[in-house]
Design an enzyme around this catalytic site. Structure first.
Site, PDB file in Angstrom:
ATOM      1  CD  GLU A   1      45.350   1.581   4.659  1.00 54.78           C
ATOM      2  OE1 GLU A   1      44.983   0.429   4.352  1.00 54.78           O
ATOM      3  OE2 GLU A   1      44.576   2.461   5.065  1.00 54.78           O
ATOM      4  CE  LYS A  14      36.255  -0.074   1.331  1.00 54.16           C
ATOM      5  NZ  LYS A  14      37.407   0.677   0.843  1.00 54.16           N
ATOM      6  NE  ARG A  58      35.889  -3.517   4.520  1.00 54.55           N
ATOM      7  CZ  ARG A  58      36.847  -3.693   3.613  1.00 54.55           C
ATOM      8  NH1 ARG A  58      38.083  -3.980   3.988  1.00 54.55           N
ATOM      9  NH2 ARG A  58      36.583  -3.604   2.327  1.00 54.55           N
TER      10      ARG A  58
HETATM   11  N1  PXG Z   1      43.162   0.236   2.373  1.00 57.61           N
HETATM   12  C1  PXG Z   1      42.275   1.190   2.039  1.00 57.61           C
HETATM   13  C2  PXG Z   1      42.429   2.553   2.599  1.00 57.61           C
HETATM   14  C3  PXG Z   1      41.203   0.876   1.180  1.00 57.61           C
HETATM   15  O1  PXG Z   1      40.297   1.803   0.865  1.00 57.61           O
HETATM   16  C4  PXG Z   1      42.056  -1.387   1.021  1.00 57.61           C
HETATM   17  C5  PXG Z   1      43.071  -1.031   1.906  1.00 57.61           C
HETATM   18  C6  PXG Z   1      41.973  -2.808   0.573  1.00 57.61           C
HETATM   19  O2  PXG Z   1      40.904  -3.467   1.243  1.00 57.61           O
HETATM   20  P1  PXG Z   1      40.145  -4.716   0.609  1.00 57.61           P
HETATM   21  O3  PXG Z   1      39.113  -5.055   1.596  1.00 57.61           O
HETATM   22  O4  PXG Z   1      39.570  -4.228  -0.701  1.00 57.61           O
HETATM   23  O5  PXG Z   1      41.150  -5.767   0.400  1.00 57.61           O
HETATM   24  C7  PXG Z   1      41.084  -0.437   0.666  1.00 57.61           C
HETATM   25  C8  PXG Z   1      39.940  -0.754  -0.238  1.00 57.61           C
HETATM   26  C9  PXG Z   1      40.352   2.083  -5.756  1.00 57.61           C
HETATM   27  C10 PXG Z   1      39.688   1.899  -4.430  1.00 57.61           C
HETATM   28  O6  PXG Z   1      39.676   2.594  -6.672  1.00 57.61           O
HETATM   29  C11 PXG Z   1      40.175   0.973  -3.543  1.00 57.61           C
HETATM   30  C12 PXG Z   1      39.579   0.791  -2.295  1.00 57.61           C
HETATM   31  C13 PXG Z   1      38.520   1.564  -1.980  1.00 57.61           C
HETATM   32  C14 PXG Z   1      38.044   2.507  -2.881  1.00 57.61           C
HETATM   33  C15 PXG Z   1      38.602   2.668  -4.116  1.00 57.61           C
HETATM   34  O7  PXG Z   1      41.515   1.717  -5.889  1.00 57.61           O
HETATM   35  N2  PXG Z   1      40.162  -0.180  -1.520  1.00 57.61           N
END
Ligand code: PXG
Length: 290
Positions: free
Chosen positions: A182, A149, A50
């Protein structure tokens, strides 16, 4: 703590980036958040895949190969004695001038921070979250694709502040058409009968790695999983709701915009998926120590 920056390790106080780095000046860069469990880095390949997809989308050349980034991530865990932890991988456009043009940024920077994890308090998992929909919508695909991201997380940060101001931990973000996209750092799932539902990526959801894992686990249990456009009405009338993310793992939601979801308690499907997810994280991933 020893922090990897461009091939060298620095102490926490010595690990610094330039004030001319376009990651800082313009949010010009990308990142990943990765977990290690029980001496293994969970879904490492998927996270690095990713990262490279985000890099391609913003025309950023990561100055390391896919294999080198995987190796450096494992090594950063080893250097810090991590068995269970959280890894933040950041690639910035690098040092440029005060001008916007990235043509002056000659060398992207790769940063790897392998730290311990700050978890949500256990009572959130026991009782479930009370969350709200916020006014800030998800970015348009045509403006800044939400699948990237990127270091430009203001969209999500504003939504988080709006939730916090209302006394909530998380926010549901809609897209510009009013469909559920989301949450600020987590994907959203609904249980309706024997169906598991989650918004499609086209609705503005990130291609969450926990999301993909939970879809696989649910299908293994015989559940039907689909990705239809979902509205707030669908959320209010679901039997169960939960969020997924690398940091939060699987966390139940019991109230949305004042509407009680299902019984108002974390549901059986959520609990079953949590347990399967825990089993998987404990026994799979790239080994750190051999
Ligand atoms: N949506 C968004 C917008 C994200 O940034 C997720 C979903 C979940 O994706 P994964 O691949 O982790 O299952 C993310 C990722 C935090 C934090 O501190 C969380 C993310 C990124 C940065 C900080 O909660 N999550």
């Amino acid at each position: 703590m020893k922090i990897f920056i461009d091939g060298n390790y620095y102490s926490e106080t010595e690990a610094k980036v330039s004030v001319f780095d376009h990651g800082l000046l313009y949010g010009d860069g990308i990142f990943e958040g990765i977990r290690a469990y029980n001496g293994r880095v969970f879904k490492l390949k998927e996270h690095i895949d990713r990262l490279f997809c985000s890099a391609k989308a913003i025309l950023l050349t990561i100055p390391m190969t896919h294999a080198e980034v995987m190796q450096a991530t494992i090594e950063a865990c080893r250097e810090n004695g991590i068995r269970d932890g959280y890894i933040r991988l950041v690639v910035t456009r690098g040092v440029g001038t005060l001008g916007l043009n990235p043509i002056k940024c000659l060398k992207p920077s790769v940063i790897i921070i392998a730290d311990t994890i700050q978890l949500y308090p256990p009572e959130f998992y026991q009782r479930g979250l009370d969350i709200i929909t916020v006014p800030t919508t998800r970015n348009l695909h045509s403006a800044l694709n939400p699948a990237i991201k990127s270091l430009n997380y203001l969209n999500n940060i504003l939504a988080k502040i709006e939730a916090n101001n209302a006394g909530c931990e998380e926010a549901i973000m809609l897209n510009s058409e009013g469909f559920v996209a989301e949450c600020t750092g987590d994907n959203l799932f609904l249980v309706k009968g024997d169906q598991l539902l989650t918004p499609p990526l086209s609705a503005g959801a990130l291609y969450g790695i926990t999301r993909a894992t939970v879809i696989d686990l649910a299908r293994e249990t015989g559940m039907e999983v689909s990705e239809p456009n979902l509205t707030r009405y669908d959320v209010f009338n679901a039997d169960e709701c939960f969020l997924t993310g690398t940091g939060a793992e699987i966390i139940p939601v019991v109230k949305v915009d004042g509407r009680v979801i299902g019984t108002g308690k974390p549901g059986d499907v959520t609990r079953k998926l949590e347990s399967r997810y825990r089993d998987l994280t404990n026994c799979s991933g790239e080994s750190i120590y051999n």
